[in-house]
Design an enzyme around this catalytic site. Structure first.
Site, PDB file in Angstrom:
ATOM      1  N   HIS A   1       7.062  14.703   7.620  1.00 50.90           N
ATOM      2  CA  HIS A   1       7.470  14.424   6.233  1.00 50.90           C
ATOM      3  C   HIS A   1       8.970  14.657   6.067  1.00 50.90           C
ATOM      4  O   HIS A   1       9.680  13.837   5.482  1.00 50.90           O
ATOM      5  CB  HIS A   1       6.684  15.318   5.273  1.00 50.90           C
ATOM      6  N   GLU A   2       9.448  15.783   6.606  1.00 50.13           N
ATOM      7  CA  GLU A   2      10.883  16.075   6.510  1.00 50.13           C
ATOM      8  C   GLU A   2      11.700  15.089   7.343  1.00 50.13           C
ATOM      9  O   GLU A   2      12.811  14.703   6.945  1.00 50.13           O
ATOM     10  CB  GLU A   2      11.147  17.512   6.962  1.00 50.13           C
TER      11      GLU A   2
ATOM     12  N   HIS B   1      12.700  12.039   5.400  1.00 49.26           N
ATOM     13  CA  HIS B   1      13.941  12.085   4.619  1.00 49.26           C
ATOM     14  C   HIS B   1      15.125  11.622   5.473  1.00 49.26           C
ATOM     15  O   HIS B   1      16.021  10.927   4.992  1.00 49.26           O
ATOM     16  CB  HIS B   1      14.197  13.515   4.133  1.00 49.26           C
TER      17      HIS B   1
ATOM     18  N   GLU C   1       9.463  11.169  -2.171  1.00 49.36           N
ATOM     19  CA  GLU C   1       8.422  11.939  -1.498  1.00 49.36           C
ATOM     20  C   GLU C   1       7.278  11.047  -1.013  1.00 49.36           C
ATOM     21  O   GLU C   1       6.639  11.336   0.004  1.00 49.36           O
ATOM     22  CB  GLU C   1       7.872  13.020  -2.428  1.00 49.36           C
TER      23      GLU C   1
END
Length: 293
Positions: free
Chosen positions: A130-131, A134, A179
């Site tokens: 998930h990070e 970004h 997100e």
């Protein structure tokens, strides 16, 4: 356990970016000088402060330091076709993870110990991925500003409150949209929607002792019930009021989005493209050793 995973060689962010992220990012780009302000005035200082904080107060993960986390990071980077950032573990009782990345600078990810203790290895990898989302989507500049605005809320002089509040509302709206893209990156890395939804469930109501007792199927049913509220105009208004000041969409909504995207042609098409395996041979699936996140 052994799972077969597709390595997404040549993956582009726009191939999985959520439409809301695309729309919100384009809206921010219309604000004159915003990108330049963050990179030139705020970015350098924020980078130095956070980097020093990590070096002084966190543990840098590597081959000889928490190698199980290092291998989860490396595997996720290979699947998503992204350069590995630094990964730090920080002692903190609040379950959280965050990313810092300014263009042209050394990006890093921070995982809180309380989050690691609550999740399985596969779920930890989903958080890492998930990070990484970004980074893949180049959220760094706006992500920095959003984080700084949240930290500065309540510390601004009265004369700047109205302007700052307006900007903060726009940045929070963008962050909630971003997100969704990062949750998709987590799904691409784990290639198991139940893993991603399990993370969201544990973030909503988990703890090291409660996590093993939680029922994922019941949480998925809960997410569908929340989604059904949007069928009424009142329900839509209540949802908007509930999330207006949040940095993230509510967990059940994120779980519902992942559940939907996992069955979409967009997601399935990305996994079906031929990729390059560990041995350099073209193949559609790569087999590797995986534990639970």
């Amino acid at each position: 356990m052994t799972l077969s995973k597709t390595h997404l060689i040549g993956l582009k962010a726009d191939q999985f970016r959520h439409p809301l992220d695309q729309e919100a990012t384009q809206a921010l780009k219309q604000l004159p000088g915003l990108d330049l302000l963050v990179r030139n005035l705020l970015g350098s200082l924020a980078e130095q402060v956070l980097y020093l904080n990590n070096i002084a107060s966190s543990v840098l993960v590597g081959e000889n330091q928490l190698p199980h986390l290092y291998h989860l990071l490396q595997d996720a980077c290979r699947v998503l076709d992204v350069e590995p950032p630094q990964l730090y573990v920080q002692q903190n009782p609040v379950p959280n993870a965050y990313t810092f990345a300014m263009r042209g600078k050394q990006p890093f990810i921070v995982l809180h110990t309380s989050l690691i203790e609550m999740l399985t290895p596969e779920e930890i990898q989903a958080v890492i991925a998930h990070e990484l989302g970004h980074l893949k989507c180049e959220h760094g500049v706006y992500l920095t500003l959003a984080n700084l605005l949240v930290l500065a809320s309540g510390l601004l002089p009265t004369w700047g409150t109205v302007v700052a509040q307006s900007l903060q509302e726009r940045m929070l709206a963008w962050l909630r949209c971003a997100e969704f893209s990062c949750d998709r990156a987590a799904l691409l890395a784990t290639q198991n929607p139940r893993v991603v939804m399990s993370v969201l469930m544990k973030l909503a109501g988990g703890s090291p002792s409660l996590a093993p007792q939680l029922n994922l199927d019941a949480f998925i049913a809960q997410a569908k019930a929340y989604d059904a509220i949007s069928e009424s105009e009142l329900g839509q208004l209540l949802k908007a009021a509930q999330t207006a000041q949040l940095t993230h969409p509510v967990p059940v909504l994120r779980a519902r989005e992942i559940d939907r995207w996992a069955s979409s042609q967009n997601y399935q098409g990305l996994l079906e493209k031929p990729t390059l395996g560990y041995n350099g041979e073209a193949k559609s699936k790569v087999t590797g050793k995986w534990r639970n996140w």
